[in-house]
Design an enzyme around this catalytic site. Structure first.
Site, PDB file in Angstrom:
ATOM      1  N   LEU A   1       0.825  -1.215   0.000  1.00  0.00           N
ATOM      2  CA  LEU A   1       0.000   0.000   0.000  1.00  0.00           C
ATOM      3  C   LEU A   1       0.860   1.266   0.000  1.00  0.00           C
ATOM      4  CD1 LEU A   1      -3.093  -0.807   2.232  1.00  0.00           C
ATOM      5  CD2 LEU A   1      -3.037  -0.272  -0.196  1.00  0.00           C
ATOM      6  N   ASN A   2       2.156   1.121   0.299  1.00  0.00           N
ATOM      7  CA  ASN A   2       3.045   2.283   0.206  1.00  0.00           C
ATOM      8  C   ASN A   2       3.212   2.757  -1.242  1.00  0.00           C
ATOM      9  OD1 ASN A   2       3.768   2.543   3.004  1.00  0.00           O
ATOM     10  ND2 ASN A   2       4.992   0.684   2.769  1.00  0.00           N
ATOM     11  N   ASN A   3       2.957   1.837  -2.200  1.00  0.00           N
ATOM     12  CA  ASN A   3       3.052   2.210  -3.621  1.00  0.00           C
ATOM     13  C   ASN A   3       2.166   3.403  -3.944  1.00  0.00           C
ATOM     14  OD1 ASN A   3       4.723   0.052  -3.995  1.00  0.00           O
ATOM     15  ND2 ASN A   3       3.116  -1.318  -4.778  1.00  0.00           N
TER      16      ASN A   3
ATOM     17  N   ASP B   1     -13.202   3.347  -6.788  1.00  0.00           N
ATOM     18  CA  ASP B   1     -14.626   3.033  -6.648  1.00  0.00           C
ATOM     19  C   ASP B   1     -15.440   4.193  -6.075  1.00  0.00           C
ATOM     20  OD1 ASP B   1     -13.507   2.986  -4.174  1.00  0.00           O
ATOM     21  OD2 ASP B   1     -14.368   1.069  -3.545  1.00  0.00           O
TER      22      ASP B   1
ATOM     23  N   ARG C   1     -12.326  12.021   9.271  1.00  0.00           N
ATOM     24  CA  ARG C   1     -12.330  11.029  10.347  1.00  0.00           C
ATOM     25  C   ARG C   1     -11.742  11.652  11.601  1.00  0.00           C
ATOM     26  NH1 ARG C   1     -15.393   9.116   7.613  1.00  0.00           N
ATOM     27  NH2 ARG C   1     -15.557   7.030   6.699  1.00  0.00           N
TER      28      ARG C   1
ATOM     29  N   CYS D   1      -3.730   1.443   6.712  1.00  0.00           N
ATOM     30  CA  CYS D   1      -3.214   2.619   7.435  1.00  0.00           C
ATOM     31  C   CYS D   1      -2.218   3.475   6.659  1.00  0.00           C
ATOM     32  CB  CYS D   1      -2.586   2.222   8.769  1.00  0.00           C
ATOM     33  SG  CYS D   1      -3.737   1.406   9.872  1.00  0.00           S
ATOM     34  N   GLU D   2      -2.049   3.238   5.348  1.00  0.00           N
ATOM     35  CA  GLU D   2      -1.152   4.130   4.605  1.00  0.00           C
ATOM     36  C   GLU D   2      -1.707   5.554   4.616  1.00  0.00           C
ATOM     37  OE1 GLU D   2      -3.439   2.476   3.318  1.00  0.00           O
ATOM     38  OE2 GLU D   2      -4.265   3.515   1.580  1.00  0.00           O
ATOM     39  N   ASP D   3      -3.049   5.672   4.665  1.00  0.00           N
ATOM     40  CA  ASP D   3      -3.651   7.012   4.683  1.00  0.00           C
ATOM     41  C   ASP D   3      -3.433   7.712   6.025  1.00  0.00           C
ATOM     42  OD1 ASP D   3      -5.244   5.144   5.894  1.00  0.00           O
ATOM     43  OD2 ASP D   3      -7.127   5.868   5.043  1.00  0.00           O
TER      44      ASP D   3
ATOM     45  N   ARG E   1      -7.051   0.114  12.820  1.00  0.00           N
ATOM     46  CA  ARG E   1      -6.699   1.522  12.634  1.00  0.00           C
ATOM     47  C   ARG E   1      -6.409   2.187  13.982  1.00  0.00           C
ATOM     48  NH1 ARG E   1      -7.263   3.087   7.403  1.00  0.00           N
ATOM     49  NH2 ARG E   1      -7.960   5.222   7.674  1.00  0.00           N
TER      50      ARG E   1
END
Lengths: 332, 332
Positions: free
Chosen positions: A146-148, A167, A195, A258-260, A300
């Site tokens: 997910l770091n990509n 999506d 959030r 959790c990359e975000d 999270r």
């Protein structure tokens, strides 16, 4: 007294009748009818034309000042084996003014098929308006992480990156509005999905917990906007790639989550200021995502506490600001 | 058919009566009464407590992170022979959290009287809460010019300047909210009073005109926030003092107008981005100002065209963004 009362009553009744007759005859007259029609038509016109210009005066320059090169934005879209959603998304966003280029983060084992590439190129050419040339690039990764999603893009012309999942669809005017807000606050994350981080103190130590949409609604505050639908400056891709602690990046890869949150920590750590939440209508075209899986919230929460320990503090700043488009508001 | 119809009717009537009796007896029962009372009380509690925390979870850190030195804001207030308004304003703003210091721009021929200074010092000490020390300074000018309003202040600790007229009061929570918004966009002007620049093209040349409140309401767009109620970075005081073209400063002094337009031009010229309008309730405690004098709008139209010629372009950027406090909004 009774006599006087009934006389008064009779008088009142007669006056009322006279007024009623007068009113009926007046409304019945063609002149008044015409006046009424005119009033109604004028009101309808007024309502319809609000927001556009009735006079020869217009805004000082168009609201769209993003036509010069480097002044637009790039879409950064993470995608994973959902080609129908991908096609639908790209077809939509290609229409949006201000879009410079589309970067697809590709982490599948097989490279994108020729037919997919040809289809996307075609749909972009077809949908991008006013002779704009929207570039399409596949950022192909060998490792599935997910770091990509936040890898540095060296040849990015635009300063603004619109990071979006494959999506979710936002109307072009919402994207444009969020882009305008970002231009006023180019160091912040500007996004559609807020959030909240909740905190509990136990024996002098803070424990953080991931609070969802209801908590944001209830308290009116938030401390993150999710990178699945937000604008940020391209410099944060460089910082994420080169400056993010390795332990955090490893955690993201291992847990596929959790990359975000990591990106939100990074931006808040640099700016010491909150992100900006923009009002916009979301259309979710897919049905599943990791947020619908069980244990999502717990994972999270774990990320929040772990990242805060890595950063040595909780960098996220809570806020209650919401950016709304005043062209779309009647009541101020 | 008639028989059947009336039977049905009778049946229906009987059923309805039975339900009514049932309902009455049920509501009459003490258990249901208790339940009803509980429901009403719970709803009232729910409404009252929205925005505060019902659980032990609270925001991640207080929304007020402005307690550390240099993290607050300074009030910059222009005043002119209206001591009652001045006292009222200062008494109010001294109560507001986050306030570091108050700088009064004094351009009267006589210096401030001792009694005024003592009164203001006293009221500030009395009203500033939680042991905060709010500094009061008079910036005394020998020349009476509206440029004094934006003179550089060398020893300003805070980065944020809240520029405010002495006859306008905003509730502390509105000021705090605007300050929070400014911290997300510290390069922009963030203010409560939006104004619009309209443009008309004649023979390939643009003519600007000053459009007031109604025009902002009508179109939902604006390109300035007035410095009589706005936050900006202290660096703009230095830029105004040292970098503003002399011809513009002379024009401001001679015409006793448009210093706020000049400041808006300066900020937009640096950032190439629009200001941010914040929703807030205004209480005007004075009755007169230059904006109520005749010919005000014409003079400001003149300023716009003259300043645009000096800058070589129209730097102001139109926008439709409005920052609202989501803690104070029920409908999203």
């Amino acid at each position: 007294m009774v006599m006087r009362g009934s006389l008064l009553f009779n008088n009142n009744r007669r006056t009322a009748q006279r007024f009623r007759q007068l009113a009926i005859s007046a409304v019945g007259s063609s002149k008044i009818k015409l006046l009424l029609c005119f009033c109604i038509a004028f009101t309808v016109l007024l309502l319809l034309s609000r927001g556009s210009t009735l006079t020869e005066w217009t805004d000082s320059g168009p609201l769209d000042r993003s036509s010069s090169p480097g002044k637009g934005y790039a879409i950064l879209m993470n995608t994973w084996k959902r080609y129908d959603l991908l096609k639908q998304s790209i077809a939509h966003y290609a229409k949006c003014p201000g879009l410079d280029s589309i970067h697809l983060v590709w982490s599948e084992p097989d490279p994108p098929s020729d037919s997919l590439q040809i289809f996307l190129q075609h749909i972009i050419r077809k949908n991008s308006r006013n002779g704009r040339q929207v570039e399409l690039k596949f950022d192909i990764n060998t490792e599935d992480s997910l770091n990509n999603r936040f890898k540095e893009i060296k040849d990015l012309k635009a300063d603004a990156v619109f990071s979006i999942d494959d999506d979710i669809i936002f109307p072009c005017h919402s994207v444009k509005f969020a882009f305008d807000v970002w231009r006023s606050a180019p160091d912040q994350m500007v996004g559609f999905v807020p959030r909240k981080v909740c905190v509990e103190s136990k024996e002098g130590k803070d424990y953080y917990s991931y609070c969802g949409w209801w908590s944001v609604w209830w308290t009116g505050t938030y401390s993150m906007v999710l990178s699945k639908a937000s604008f940020f400056h391209k410099k944060y891709l460089r910082l994420y790639t080169n400056e993010m602690p390795t332990s955090i990046k490893e955690f993201v890869t291992e847990n596929r989550n959790c990359e975000d949150i990591a990106m939100s920590f990074l931006v808040a750590n640099v700016t010491d200021a909150p992100p900006i939440w923009v009002k916009g209508k979301i259309y979710e075209i897919g049905s599943t995502g990791i947020s619908t899986l069980g244990g999502h919230s717990e994972k999270r929460t774990q990320c929040l506490n772990r990242f805060a320990a890595e950063f040595g503090r909780m960098p996220l700043v809570p806020t209650s600001m919401k950016a709304v488009d005043s062209r779309r508001m009647w009541f101020w």
